[in-house]
Scaffold this active site. Sequence first.
Site, PDB file in Angstrom:
ATOM      1  N   CYS A  19      40.452  51.599 -33.377  1.00  0.00           N
ATOM      2  CA  CYS A  19      41.845  50.734 -33.107  1.00  0.00           C
ATOM      3  C   CYS A  19      41.853  50.759 -31.493  1.00  0.00           C
ATOM      4  CB  CYS A  19      42.984  51.145 -33.627  1.00  0.00           C
ATOM      5  SG  CYS A  19      44.647  50.394 -33.204  1.00  0.00           S
TER       6      CYS A  19
ATOM      7  N   ASP B  74      49.753  42.506 -20.940  1.00  0.00           N
ATOM      8  CA  ASP B  74      48.776  41.796 -21.771  1.00  0.00           C
ATOM      9  C   ASP B  74      47.557  41.698 -20.803  1.00  0.00           C
ATOM     10  OD1 ASP B  74      48.817  40.545 -24.744  1.00  0.00           O
ATOM     11  OD2 ASP B  74      47.076  39.647 -23.202  1.00  0.00           O
TER      12      ASP B  74
ATOM     13  N   HIS C  43      50.087  54.373 -35.302  1.00  0.00           N
ATOM     14  CA  HIS C  43      49.400  53.226 -35.967  1.00  0.00           C
ATOM     15  C   HIS C  43      49.891  52.486 -37.370  1.00  0.00           C
ATOM     16  CE1 HIS C  43      45.820  50.495 -36.346  1.00  0.00           C
ATOM     17  NE2 HIS C  43      45.974  50.622 -37.680  1.00  0.00           N
TER      18      HIS C  43
ATOM     19  N   ASN D  38      52.723  38.240 -33.701  1.00  0.00           N
ATOM     20  CA  ASN D  38      51.845  37.676 -34.786  1.00  0.00           C
ATOM     21  C   ASN D  38      51.584  38.512 -36.014  1.00  0.00           C
ATOM     22  OD1 ASN D  38      51.553  35.802 -32.731  1.00  0.00           O
ATOM     23  ND2 ASN D  38      50.254  36.825 -31.781  1.00  0.00           N
TER      24      ASN D  38
ATOM     25  N   GLY E 253      47.743  34.713 -36.224  1.00  0.00           N
ATOM     26  CA  GLY E 253      47.305  34.600 -34.775  1.00  0.00           C
ATOM     27  C   GLY E 253      47.044  36.486 -34.400  1.00  0.00           C
TER      28      GLY E 253
ATOM     29  N   HIS F 204      47.330  46.572 -35.029  1.00  0.00           N
ATOM     30  CA  HIS F 204      48.048  47.564 -34.766  1.00  0.00           C
ATOM     31  C   HIS F 204      49.318  47.095 -34.152  1.00  0.00           C
ATOM     32  CE1 HIS F 204      48.697  51.808 -32.669  1.00  0.00           C
ATOM     33  NE2 HIS F 204      49.803  51.123 -32.498  1.00  0.00           N
TER      34      HIS F 204
ATOM     35  N   HIS G  39      52.611  45.246 -32.574  1.00  0.00           N
ATOM     36  CA  HIS G  39      52.930  45.231 -31.424  1.00  0.00           C
ATOM     37  C   HIS G  39      53.760  44.035 -31.028  1.00  0.00           C
ATOM     38  CE1 HIS G  39      49.201  43.052 -31.607  1.00  0.00           C
ATOM     39  NE2 HIS G  39      49.529  41.982 -31.025  1.00  0.00           N
TER      40      HIS G  39
ATOM     41  N   HIS H 187      55.296  41.163 -28.504  1.00  0.00           N
ATOM     42  CA  HIS H 187      54.974  40.430 -27.389  1.00  0.00           C
ATOM     43  C   HIS H 187      56.338  40.186 -26.572  1.00  0.00           C
ATOM     44  CE1 HIS H 187      50.611  39.229 -27.977  1.00  0.00           C
ATOM     45  NE2 HIS H 187      50.929  39.307 -29.420  1.00  0.00           N
TER      46      HIS H 187
END
Length: 110
Positions: free
Chosen positions: A5, A31, A47, A88, A94, A99, A101, A103
């Site tokens: 990962c 990002d 994780h 996503n 998408g 793992h 996250h 945005h």
Amino acid sequence: METDCIFCKIVKGEIPSTFLYENDNLVVFRDINPHAPVHLLIVPKRHIRSVNDLTEDDAKIVSEMIMTAKMMAEKESVSKSGYKLLFNVEKGGGQVIFHLHLHLIGGWKK
Ligand code: AMP
Ligand code: ZN
């Protein structure tokens, strides 16, 4: 930790990244392929594959991710102008890194 990962490797420092914020439970970094002037990722250290894998026991980390996003929006001066928070979820949604996250996207010109 999942051995393959990317985000686990970033969390462990095995892939270089600059953390804009870190605490015991999560990290924040930019990002690598930003979709807006401000594009941060809020990533739990533990994780978790996706939103689909969250359980009631994860309520605290999810809320911490959102509160951290709010704090980072202030730091990045996009609070007032506004921003998007986006999860996503799985391939059709998408997600390409499996793992969890969040945005934080913003900073567009008016
Ligand atoms: P998602 O499509 O929600 O899985 O988003 C994964 C995001 O991770 C994408 O926006 C990628 O640009 C970003 N990303 C992939 N590798 C890295 C990296 N090494 N450092 C920072 N961001 C990355
Ligand atoms: Zn991971």
